[in-house]
Design an enzyme around this catalytic site. Structure first.
Site, PDB file in Angstrom:
ATOM      1  CE  LYS A 101      -0.682  -0.512   4.783  1.00 38.85           C
ATOM      2  NZ  LYS A 101       0.239  -2.019   5.710  1.00 38.85           N
TER       3      LYS A 101
ATOM      4  CG  ASP B  84      -6.066  -3.335   4.515  1.00 39.94           C
ATOM      5  OD1 ASP B  84      -4.997  -3.679   5.148  1.00 39.94           O
ATOM      6  OD2 ASP B  84      -6.302  -2.877   4.145  1.00 39.94           O
ATOM      7  CG  HIS B  85      -0.660  -4.389   8.055  1.00 48.35           C
ATOM      8  ND1 HIS B  85      -0.706  -3.301   8.183  1.00 48.35           N
ATOM      9  CD2 HIS B  85      -0.060  -4.369   9.022  1.00 48.35           C
ATOM     10  CE1 HIS B  85      -1.089  -2.162   9.053  1.00 48.35           C
ATOM     11  NE2 HIS B  85      -0.957  -3.078   9.926  1.00 48.35           N
TER      12      HIS B  85
ATOM     13  CE  LYS C 121      -3.157  -5.060  12.771  1.00 51.18           C
ATOM     14  NZ  LYS C 121      -2.356  -5.306  13.160  1.00 51.18           N
TER      15      LYS C 121
ATOM     16  CD  GLU D  23      -1.460   3.493  14.644  1.00 55.06           C
ATOM     17  OE1 GLU D  23      -0.547   3.704  14.631  1.00 55.06           O
ATOM     18  OE2 GLU D  23      -1.747   4.649  13.314  1.00 55.06           O
TER      19      GLU D  23
ATOM     20  CG  HIS E 297      -5.143  -0.590   7.881  1.00 54.05           C
ATOM     21  ND1 HIS E 297      -4.951  -0.870   6.766  1.00 54.05           N
ATOM     22  CD2 HIS E 297      -4.347   0.264   8.214  1.00 54.05           C
ATOM     23  CE1 HIS E 297      -3.561  -1.375   6.804  1.00 54.05           C
ATOM     24  NE2 HIS E 297      -3.184   0.079   7.495  1.00 54.05           N
TER      25      HIS E 297
ATOM     26  CE  LYS F 133       0.184   7.271  12.530  1.00 53.25           C
ATOM     27  NZ  LYS F 133       0.155   6.053  11.866  1.00 53.25           N
TER      28      LYS F 133
HETATM   29  C1  BG6 Z   1      -0.170   1.314   8.488  1.00 49.32           C
HETATM   30  C2  BG6 Z   1       0.256   2.915   8.976  1.00 49.32           C
HETATM   31  O1  BG6 Z   1      -0.856   1.139   6.624  1.00 49.32           O
HETATM   32  O2  BG6 Z   1      -1.165   0.682  10.021  1.00 49.32           O
HETATM   33  C3  BG6 Z   1       0.591   3.156  10.041  1.00 49.32           C
HETATM   34  O3  BG6 Z   1       0.962   3.748   7.996  1.00 49.32           O
HETATM   35  C4  BG6 Z   1       0.119   2.864  10.655  1.00 49.32           C
HETATM   36  O4  BG6 Z   1       0.331   4.739   9.971  1.00 49.32           O
HETATM   37  C5  BG6 Z   1      -0.063   1.314  11.424  1.00 49.32           C
HETATM   38  O5  BG6 Z   1       0.689   3.153  12.727  1.00 49.32           O
HETATM   39  C6  BG6 Z   1      -1.050   0.803  12.164  1.00 49.32           C
HETATM   40  O6  BG6 Z   1      -0.667  -0.677  11.906  1.00 49.32           O
HETATM   41  P1  BG6 Z   1      -0.882  -1.320  13.323  1.00 49.32           P
HETATM   42  O7  BG6 Z   1      -0.186  -2.938  12.725  1.00 49.32           O
HETATM   43  O8  BG6 Z   1       0.119  -1.480  14.112  1.00 49.32           O
HETATM   44  O9  BG6 Z   1      -2.443  -1.209  13.705  1.00 49.32           O
END
Ligand code: BG6
Length: 415
Positions: free
Chosen positions: A79, A108-109, A113, A147, A171, A267
Site C-alpha cells: 500500500k 492490506d496488512h 491479523k 494509536e 484498514h 495518532k
Molecule cells: C499502517 C499505517 O498502514 O498501519 C501506519 O501506515 C499505522 O500509520 C499502521 O501506524 C497501524 O498498523 P498496526 O498493525 O500497528 O495497527
C-alpha cells in the site's frame, strides 16, 4: 530455517527504471531454476515508494519477467494503491496491462491479523449471532483504530497522506466490509471478495457534516510530554493534514439500512486500541424499573483486534442480594489464554499466502476502487474547507466535535 533462507538471498543493486537490473534479475532467476532442477514460481514484491510501482511493473514486462510458460508468476503490491480514485485507477491500468488479476496480491496488512480473520470465524462458525446481525437488533457499530504513537520520522509520507488515506481508506473500510458482509458460500478468494465488495459499493460517501478531521497538539502520552503535529520534524509550518478522522457511514442494503457505522482513527490518542463494537438495541421493556436497575445497558459485543486480542460480550446480570437489581457484566474470550500460542505476524501470513497463490486475504481491484470512491469526496470536502482545522490534545480521546458526531444518545467507547 533462517540459515537455509539466507543462503538463497541475493542482492542486485539497480535503479528501478534501468533495464540492466531486470536483465540481471532474469539471469538470477534462471540460475535459481537450474539449481532447483526445475522452474520455480516467481513472486515480485513491490515494497517501494508508490511512485515506482508503475515503473517496476512496466520494466518487468519489458524484460519478459511478467509471465512464464511453466510456473506461476505473481506480484505483491504494497500500500498505498493510489492516493485517490483517479491515481488508483491509473495504477490499475498499468497493472492490468501487464498482469491478470489472479496474479496480483494487493497488501492490506490488517487482513493478515488473526483477530481480523476471526471476525469471519466468529460470525460464520457460530449460529447464535447471525439472527441478530442486522438492523432489527443492532443499534449502531463503532470501529476504533486509535494509536498512541505520533508520526515519528514519517512526516514526508504522512503529511501527504493524513489519517483518512493512511488508515480509513484501507484498514478501517476492510473492517467494515468484514463486519457487514453476507456469509460467503465458501472461503475461496473470489467468493469472499465478492461479498466484501458488495458491502463497500453499498456505502455512499458521507455528507461532509458527518465527518470530523482533526490534528493533534502537544500533550502528555503515557506520562511523557510530546510535541504537537505542527512541531514534528519535517511537517510544514501551516500543514492542514488531519491526524484524526471520524466518520459516520451507512451500508445501504436490506440488512443494514438505518444502522449508523461510526469510524474513528487517530495518532497520539490516549492508547493503542483497534476494536469493532457492535451495540445492540435496548430491550423493549424493562420489568425491573422499580427495583433500581438503573445500570442496565444495551448489550455490546466487542471484537478487540489489538491489544488484548479477544471478544467480549456485555450482559445485564442480577446483583446478588434480595432486590432485583441489574448491572452490566462482561463475558470474555481472550486469545492469549484460550490458545496459549503466539499468532504469526500479519506479514508472515500474507507473504506465505501470496507465495502459495491464495488471494483471500488480499484486496481485489474492485474493492480498492470502491474504497477510494467513498474516500474521494471526503478528501475533496476537507481540502476545500478553509476554516481552522479542529484539534485535540495529545493523549486524549480526540476532538470534542467527534462526540457531537456520535451523540446525543450514543457515546464513543472509552479510550
Ligand atoms: C499502517 C499505517 O498502514 O498501519 C501506519 O501506515 C499505522 O500509520 C499502521 O501506524 C497501524 O498498523 P498496526 O498493525 O500497528 O495497527
Amino acid at each position: 530455517m533462517l540459515g537455509g533462507l539466507l543462503e538463497h538471498v541475493k542482492y542486485i543493486p539497480s535503479n528501478f527504471d534501468d533495464p540492466a537490473g531486470y536483465k540481471a534479475l532474469a539471469e538470477l532467476l534462471e540460475k535459481f531454476d537450474e539449481a532447483a532442477g526445475q522452474p520455480l514460481n516467481r513472486a515480485y514484491y513491490l515494497s517501494t515508494a508508490p511512485e515506482f510501482f508503475p515503473v517496476i511493473i512496466e520494466q518487468l514486462k519489458a524484460a519478459g519477467l511478467h509471465r512464464h510458460p511453466k510456473v506461476d508468476v505473481r506480484v505483491i503490491i504494497e500500500k498505498p494503491f493510489g492516493h485517490d480514485l483517479a491515481s488508483a485507477r491509473s495504477l490499475q491500468r498499468v497493472v492490468s496491462g501487464v498482469f491478470r488479476e489472479r496474479q496480483v496480491f494487493r497488501i492490506d496488512h490488517y487482513l493478515g491479523k488473526e483477530t481480523v480473520q476471526n471476525v469471519m470465524a466468529f460470525r460464520f462458525a457460530n449460529m447464535m449471532f447471525e439472527p441478530i446481525w442486522n438492523r432489527n437488533f443492532i443499534d449502531h457499530i463503532q470501529i476504533t483504530g486509535a494509536e498512541d504513537l505520533g508520526i515519528g520520522t514519517r512526516a514526508g509520507y504522512y503529511d501527504q497522506a493524513g489519517a483518512l488515506r493512511d488508515l480509513v481508506q484501507n484498514h478501517m473500510l476492510q473492517l467494515v466490509a468484514l463486519t457487514c458482509m453476507e456469509p460467503p458460500a465458501s472461503f475461496e478468494a473470489n467468493k469472499v471478495r465478492d461479498e466484501k465488495v458488495k458491502v463497500l459499493t453499498a456505502i455512499t460517501p458521507p455528507d461532509p457534516a458527518d465527518t470530523v478531521p482533526a490534528q493533534y497538539t502537544a500533550g502528555t502520552v503515557g506520562g511523557e510530554d510530546v510535541a504537537g503535529y505542527l512541531e514534528e520534524e519535517g511537517v510544514p509550518e501551516r500543514s492542514r493534514t488531519e491526524t484524526y478522522a471520524a466518520l459516520k457511514l451507512e451500508v445501504q442494503n436490506w440488512r443494514w439500512a438505518g444502522v449508523p457505522i461510526y469510524l474513528r482513527t487517530g495518532k497520539r490518542l490516549a492508547r493503542k486500541v483497534t476494536e469493532i463494537a457492535v451495540q445492540l438495541k435496548p430491550v423493549p421493556h424493562l420489568a425491573f424499573q422499580s427495583q433500581g436497575s438503573v445500570g442496565v445497558q444495551p448489550n455490546q459485543l466487542v471484537l478487540t483486534v489489538q491489544p488484548n486480542e479477544g471478544v467480549s460480550l456485555s450482559l445485564g446480570a442480577k446483583i446478588p442480594g434480595s432486590r432485583m437489581r441489574i448491572r452490566p457484566v462482561n463475558m470474555e474470550f481472550l486469545y492469549g489464554s484460550a490458545f496459549m500460542s503466539q499468532s504469526p505476524e500479519a506479514y508472515e501470513r500474507l507473504i506465505m499466502d501470496a507465495m502459495r497463490g491464495d488471494a483471500t486475504l488480499f484486496t481485489r481491484n474492485d474493492e480498492v476502487d470502491a474504497q477510494w470512491s467513498i474516500i474521494d469526496p471526503i478528501l475533496e470536502a476537507w481540502h476545500s474547507a478553509d476554516g481552522p482545522l479542529p484539534n485535540y490534545e495529545s493523549g486524549t480521546a480526540g476532538p470534542a466535535n467527534a462526540d457531537a458526531l456520535i451523540g446525543p444518545g450514543r457515546d464513543w467507547r472509552k479510550l
